[in-house]
Design an enzyme around this catalytic site. Structure first.
Site, PDB file in Angstrom:
ATOM      1  N   GLU A  65      -2.071 -18.788  38.269  1.00  0.00           N
ATOM      2  CA  GLU A  65      -1.739 -17.802  39.285  1.00  0.00           C
ATOM      3  C   GLU A  65      -2.187 -18.303  40.654  1.00  0.00           C
ATOM      4  O   GLU A  65      -3.363 -18.555  40.884  1.00  0.00           O
ATOM      5  CB  GLU A  65      -2.460 -16.497  38.918  1.00  0.00           C
ATOM      6  CG  GLU A  65      -2.450 -15.447  39.994  1.00  0.00           C
ATOM      7  CD  GLU A  65      -3.319 -14.243  39.619  1.00  0.00           C
ATOM      8  OE1 GLU A  65      -3.933 -14.267  38.536  1.00  0.00           O
ATOM      9  OE2 GLU A  65      -3.382 -13.297  40.412  1.00  0.00           O
ATOM     10  N   ASP A  88      -8.514  -9.816  37.117  1.00  0.00           N
ATOM     11  CA  ASP A  88      -8.386  -8.550  37.845  1.00  0.00           C
ATOM     12  C   ASP A  88      -7.026  -7.922  37.533  1.00  0.00           C
ATOM     13  O   ASP A  88      -6.291  -8.417  36.677  1.00  0.00           O
ATOM     14  CB  ASP A  88      -8.558  -8.777  39.354  1.00  0.00           C
ATOM     15  CG  ASP A  88      -7.492  -9.725  39.920  1.00  0.00           C
ATOM     16  OD1 ASP A  88      -6.543 -10.066  39.170  1.00  0.00           O
ATOM     17  OD2 ASP A  88      -7.605 -10.115  41.084  1.00  0.00           O
TER      18      ASP A  88
END
Ligand code: 0RA
Length: 672
Positions: A438, A513
């Site tokens: 990511e 997260d």
């Protein structure tokens, strides 16, 4: 072992002989000793309570994770018999808990269907074998009876009567053995998902769950409230379908079919929505038959036939028109099929395919009859279903043409590997790994930290795409997806070939997260819908970056979960109550006085919020180094779950999405 045995009484020897194999080869009984195997212990007991409920003797099952980490499963069934058997001298209770596969012998419900005898049914004794301690409490014949077991199933004396009662039921509390399991920390989310499903399949039975580990929820729940859920579905599988569709726009009512045939008990609920995908979940004796089987085949055959014949009969399909295909009538269909039968046969790679041939005919016949009847009585739903199917047929033809054009133009084959891909030098897929990372900054760290011989890095930018709303041809135009597919090398759709895969380990590496969970969900959904074979081959993994780095002086340790963090702090002599300060990344803290040593210990706790916070060396040593890392292999179940919550995250309706993020944001690490 032989020496030791001489000290045991005859009874204990039998226990050892009974349960020793379980401790020697736990995997044979519960699959794995990782977190999945750990939860298996709960399912094993709950299944027995559900059997008691299906036999009509129980309507409440209560599961709790207790403050000390043990688990209690309690029900209000008849209670396991406690009187001694004339010849064995053992009670049914002790037999059930100390002899492998002994559960069924005392059931007295031979004609009934059993959940616990199915795919995973290894018996409650397995739970005892894999626990340091187990406490059984039976309310029966006006008395409360108790018996305790220790160290993998040794009874600590006889059954004791500890009080009077007017009620009946069984309650089992167990403490999983930390020397057997990789972790003994139960996950509330996993338990909830499972018991919700079981509650849908056992209508009229209340299954509740309470997590009494209040420390876990100190900041996450309002003061004074507890983590407690109760599931009760009067509608059973009908409620299940409503739940699956709660974010979708329904085109019909939930249609419900129930019939007891000679072969099996059949329950089917289904509903059409305006979604593109199909979602059919099937069960046999409450066991999720992931690979489908005879019940699914029966329903599918009948569905297509019934819809086409209705469409012709009512003139929606003219003589010149082709029939709708299986694919057409499945678009937008959500269904739950549940069958119960005396002797289910489970087949297939993961033993999750129902093999009983007689079930196919029974389901087909029942569905033919009842669905045709429903369509006659509910012409509006009939019209909606035909409309959806015919739309799907037209879209299929248009989409195929468009996709063929894209593929013919060589959108994938001809393309060179994407520029962002930092490929590995090895060309041997069995040795090669692709890390999907990511963001560019984490991608940078990963590129520097990797072993370039066999590790390739593909950074993805931001949210990639809403696959639910995009058809295949549209997807192929998305650059992030295109890069991924080209890097994989398999092609997609009709041109897909697993053998062409360039990496036999594809690792999803995202932040711990909410955004990270979101991207992970999205990637899993993509794989689930378009690369199922890659998941089935066991090629997809999720990286497990650490949550904390804990340092004292020159030594430092990484903690991958809260339990490890506590253990490391304890080992360093710091007070385990210590918390990292909430917003400081690198909080220098002084631990409270250590309980026994009375001296102050300086411990530094760094909390990693994202992969980007780790330098390349740290990322390598914690997350990418095959000698040190731990990765989760993604199963079809995981991906299916991601697919289910994907709608919540990506659906067009805004309020439910916000709700999801609000309720889950604080423990996003539990998601997916
Ligand atoms: C053996 C016989 C009977 C009930 C059970 C076992 C039983 C087992 C479990 C496990 C969890 N909950 C349970 N509830 C019952 C039937 C005894 C009778 O006929 O009364």
């Amino acid at each position: 072992m032989a020496d030791k045995k001489q000290n045991y009484s005859a009874e204990q020897i039998q226990v050892l002989e009974g349960l020793d194999p379980v401790r020697k080869r736990p995997g044979m009984y519960i699959g794995t000793t990782d977190v999945r195997g750990l939860h298996h212990l709960i399912w094993e007991i709950v299944d027995n309570s559900i059997d008691e409920a299906m036999a009509g003797h129980c309507n409440k099952i209560m599961i709790s994770v207790n403050e000390d980490g043990s688990v209690t499963v309690a029900d209000n069934g008849r209670g396991i018999p406690v009187d001694k058997h004339k010849t064995t001298g053992k009670s049914a209770l002790e037999t059930v808990l100390t002899v492998l596969h002994a559960g069924g012998k005392f059931g007295g419900d031979a004609s009934g269907y059993k959940v616990s005898g199915g795919l995973h049914g290894v018996g409650v004794s397995v739970v005892n074998a894999l626990s340091t301690r187990l406490l059984a409490e039976v309310r029966r014949d006006g008395k409360v009876h108790q018996q305790e077991y220790k160290d993998g199933g040794s009874p600590q004396g006889d059954i004791a009567v500890v009080g009077d009662t007017k009620s009946t039921g069984t309650s089992i509390t167990f403490w999983p053995d930390p020397t057997i399991f990789e972790t003994i920390e139960f996950d509330a989310q996993t338990i909830l998902t499972r018991i919700r499903q079981q509650a849908y399949l056992t209508k009229g039975v209340e299954i509740s769950f309470e997590d009494k580990r209040t420390k876990l929820y100190e900041e996450k729940l309002p003061k004074g409230s507890t983590y407690k859920y109760r599931f009760y579905f009067e509608g059973g599988v009908q409620s299940y379908v409503s739940h699956l569709n709660h974010n979708k726009e329904p085109l019909t009512d939930v249609i419900y079919i129930e019939k007891q045939t000679d072969e099996c008990l059949i329950e089917i609920a289904f509903q059409y929505t305006n979604a593109f995908s199909e979602n059919i979940i099937t069960f046999a004796n409450n066991i999720h038959t992931l690979e489908g089987g005879m019940h699914l085949t029966g329903m599918r055959t009948s569905l297509t036939r019934t819809i086409n014949s209705y469409a012709r009969d009512k003139g929606f399909l003219k003589e010149k028109d082709d029939n709708m295909t299986n694919e057409d009538v499945r678009e937008g269909l959500t269904a739950v099929i549940s069958v119960k039968l005396a002797e289910p046969q489970f087949e297939g790679q993961t033993k999750s395919k129902l093999g009983n041939p007689e079930v196919r005919g029974a389901v087909e016949k029942t569905f033919n009859e009842k669905f045709a009847e429903y369509l006659e009585e509910n012409p509006n739903d009939g019209k909606a279903i035909i409309g959806k199917g015919m739309l799907a047929a037209r879209a299929r033809l248009a989409s195929r043409a468009a996709r063929d054009t894209v593929l013919r133009k060589g959108a994938l084959e001809g393309m060179t590997l994407p520029g962002k891909l930092a490929d590995c030098s090895s060309r041997d897929p069995s040795k090669s790994e692709l890390y999907i990372v990511e963001g560019d900054s984490a991608g940078g760290s990963a590129k520097q930290g990797r072993d370039r011989e066999y590790q390739a890095i593909l950074p993805l930018r931001g949210k990639i795409l809403n696959v639910e709303q995009a058809r295949l041809d549209k997807m192929l135009n998305n650059n992030e997806i295109k890069s991924l597919i080209i890097a994989l090398g398999t092609g997609i759709g009709e041109t897909f070939e697993l053998e062409k895969i360039r990496y036999q380990r594809v690792v999803i590496m995202t932040d711990a997260d909410v955004d990270g969970a979101h991207i992970r969900t999205l990637l899993l959904t993509l794989f689930y819908r378009y690369f199922k074979e890659v998941i089935e081959a066991g090629y997809i993994y999720i990286a497990q970056p650490p949550l904390y780095k804990i340092s004292k002086g020159k030594t430092s340790h990484y903690a991958y979960n809260e339990t490890e963090k506590t253990a490391i702090l304890k080992q360093m002599g710091a007070d385990t109550e210590q918390e990292e300060s909430p917003d400081a990344d690198e909080a220098e803290e002084t631990a409270e006085e250590a309980a026994d040593t009375k001296k102050k210990v300086r411990v530094n706790i760094q909390r990693y919020k994202g992969l980007g916070e780790m330098n390349p060396e740290q990322l390598w040593e914690t997350t990418m180094d095959p000698a040190e890392r731990s990765m989760l292999k993604v199963t079809i179940q995981d991906a299916e779950m991601a697919d289910a919550i994907f709608d919540t995250l990506m659906g067009s309706e805004v309020p439910p999405r916000r709700k999801f993020i609000q309720t889950h944001a604080k423990h996003a690490n539990l998601d997916v």
